[in-house]
Write a protein that holds these residues in place. Sequence first.
Motif, PDB file in Angstrom:
ATOM      1  N   ALA A  72      -9.721  19.941   8.488  1.00  0.00           N
ATOM      2  CA  ALA A  72      -8.981  19.932   7.231  1.00  0.00           C
ATOM      3  C   ALA A  72      -8.868  21.347   6.667  1.00  0.00           C
ATOM      4  CB  ALA A  72      -9.666  19.003   6.226  1.00  0.00           C
ATOM      5  N   ALA A  73      -9.954  22.122   6.789  1.00  0.00           N
ATOM      6  CA  ALA A  73      -9.951  23.495   6.269  1.00  0.00           C
ATOM      7  C   ALA A  73      -8.931  24.369   6.994  1.00  0.00           C
ATOM      8  CB  ALA A  73     -11.353  24.105   6.396  1.00  0.00           C
ATOM      9  N   GLN A  74      -8.579  23.985   8.217  1.00  0.00           N
ATOM     10  CA  GLN A  74      -7.561  24.719   8.971  1.00  0.00           C
ATOM     11  C   GLN A  74      -6.147  24.294   8.581  1.00  0.00           C
ATOM     12  OE1 GLN A  74      -8.386  24.347  13.198  1.00  0.00           O
ATOM     13  NE2 GLN A  74     -10.531  24.905  12.907  1.00  0.00           N
ATOM     14  N   GLY A  75      -6.048  23.372   7.630  1.00  0.00           N
ATOM     15  CA  GLY A  75      -4.733  22.952   7.152  1.00  0.00           C
ATOM     16  C   GLY A  75      -4.194  21.694   7.792  1.00  0.00           C
ATOM     17  N   LYS A  76      -5.026  21.020   8.561  1.00  0.00           N
ATOM     18  CA  LYS A  76      -4.553  19.810   9.224  1.00  0.00           C
ATOM     19  C   LYS A  76      -4.572  18.608   8.265  1.00  0.00           C
ATOM     20  CE  LYS A  76      -5.963  21.181  13.875  1.00  0.00           C
ATOM     21  NZ  LYS A  76      -6.563  20.740  15.146  1.00  0.00           N
ATOM     22  N   LEU A  88       0.834  -1.196   0.000  1.00  0.00           N
ATOM     23  CA  LEU A  88       0.000   0.000   0.000  1.00  0.00           C
ATOM     24  C   LEU A  88       0.870   1.248   0.000  1.00  0.00           C
ATOM     25  CD1 LEU A  88      -2.587   1.680   0.386  1.00  0.00           C
ATOM     26  CD2 LEU A  88      -2.455   1.189   2.833  1.00  0.00           C
ATOM     27  N   SER A  89       0.589   2.152  -0.913  1.00  0.00           N
ATOM     28  CA  SER A  89       1.255   3.456  -0.948  1.00  0.00           C
ATOM     29  C   SER A  89       0.185   4.537  -0.986  1.00  0.00           C
ATOM     30  CB  SER A  89       2.151   3.584  -2.183  1.00  0.00           C
ATOM     31  OG  SER A  89       3.247   2.685  -2.121  1.00  0.00           O
ATOM     32  N   LEU A  90       0.374   5.577  -0.196  1.00  0.00           N
ATOM     33  CA  LEU A  90      -0.541   6.714  -0.229  1.00  0.00           C
ATOM     34  C   LEU A  90       0.138   7.936   0.348  1.00  0.00           C
ATOM     35  CD1 LEU A  90      -1.896   7.652   2.748  1.00  0.00           C
ATOM     36  CD2 LEU A  90      -3.001   5.465   2.519  1.00  0.00           C
ATOM     37  N   ILE A  91      -0.383   9.087  -0.017  1.00  0.00           N
ATOM     38  CA  ILE A  91       0.002  10.356   0.586  1.00  0.00           C
ATOM     39  C   ILE A  91      -1.265  11.013   1.105  1.00  0.00           C
ATOM     40  CG2 ILE A  91       0.909  12.664   0.156  1.00  0.00           C
ATOM     41  CD1 ILE A  91       2.790  11.476  -1.895  1.00  0.00           C
ATOM     42  N   ALA A  92      -1.265  11.336   2.405  1.00  0.00           N
ATOM     43  CA  ALA A  92      -2.380  12.069   3.018  1.00  0.00           C
ATOM     44  C   ALA A  92      -1.892  13.491   3.261  1.00  0.00           C
ATOM     45  CB  ALA A  92      -2.799  11.401   4.319  1.00  0.00           C
ATOM     46  N   PRO A  93      -2.206  14.420   2.350  1.00  0.00           N
ATOM     47  CA  PRO A  93      -1.669  15.787   2.457  1.00  0.00           C
ATOM     48  C   PRO A  93      -2.389  16.624   3.507  1.00  0.00           C
ATOM     49  CG  PRO A  93      -3.068  15.606   0.535  1.00  0.00           C
ATOM     50  CD  PRO A  93      -3.016  14.236   1.148  1.00  0.00           C
ATOM     51  N   ASP A  94      -1.721  17.670   3.936  1.00  0.00           N
ATOM     52  CA  ASP A  94      -2.346  18.627   4.845  1.00  0.00           C
ATOM     53  C   ASP A  94      -3.498  19.332   4.125  1.00  0.00           C
ATOM     54  OD1 ASP A  94      -0.329  17.928   6.578  1.00  0.00           O
ATOM     55  OD2 ASP A  94       0.908  19.697   6.142  1.00  0.00           O
ATOM     56  N   GLY A  95      -4.533  19.662   4.884  1.00  0.00           N
ATOM     57  CA  GLY A  95      -5.647  20.408   4.326  1.00  0.00           C
ATOM     58  C   GLY A  95      -6.668  19.569   3.583  1.00  0.00           C
ATOM     59  N   GLU A  96      -6.558  18.242   3.672  1.00  0.00           N
ATOM     60  CA  GLU A  96      -7.488  17.359   2.979  1.00  0.00           C
ATOM     61  C   GLU A  96      -7.893  16.204   3.885  1.00  0.00           C
ATOM     62  OE1 GLU A  96      -6.151  16.023  -0.813  1.00  0.00           O
ATOM     63  OE2 GLU A  96      -5.825  18.041  -1.598  1.00  0.00           O
TER      64      GLU A  96
END
Length: 200
Positions: free
Chosen positions: A170-174, A20-28
């Motif tokens: 998420a909207a706060q950039g977390k 498994l590969s993934l990226i969980a970005p900030d703000g999403e």
Amino acid sequence: MLEVKDATISVSGQILIQDLSLIAPDGEITCITGPEGSGKTAFLRTLMGFLPVDKGFVTVDGELLTVKSAPAFRQFMCYLPQNIDMLRNQLYPAEATEANPDEYGVWNTVLPSAEKTDEIKPLLPEEIYKLTHQIIQEAEDKPILIADEPALHLSPELAMETLQLIQQQAAQGKCVLIASRNPQFVAYANRVIDLNKFKL
């Protein structure tokens, strides 16, 4: 940002997730989904460093997360456990006893190293929502939110209100990562990872 690269995860010798590969970005909002027993909770526990990867790696903002380094990273994480009833003493401090599980016991409760805890009185849906709101508020300074089935035991209305709380984070950039089978949460996530695609 959380990144998982080519991770294989097993519990008691049984491989649950492979490559498994993934990226969980900030703000999403990144949603991990799949049927019961597909490895969603095990995956979250890997992200929190309680469960090692058999292969691959996990990083937080480019820094390698391992079982050994994880305690430092967990200081920056807010966790909403599937068994949130275990945190009812945060909602009702007067009920707190020495038998109440500490944070480690709650975060790590389904692993073999978890200490046994007494049976805890279940919370009502309204109480679960109130406690969820309280935990999130108290972790305003933590840049990562991890939630395990946050809509479990909630009415559709309260599930939507909980989703709105998570969207605000998420909207706060977390960096927000949830495990959920709830259609509302899956539909509103920015990205969805189906663990069925990472089986043997």
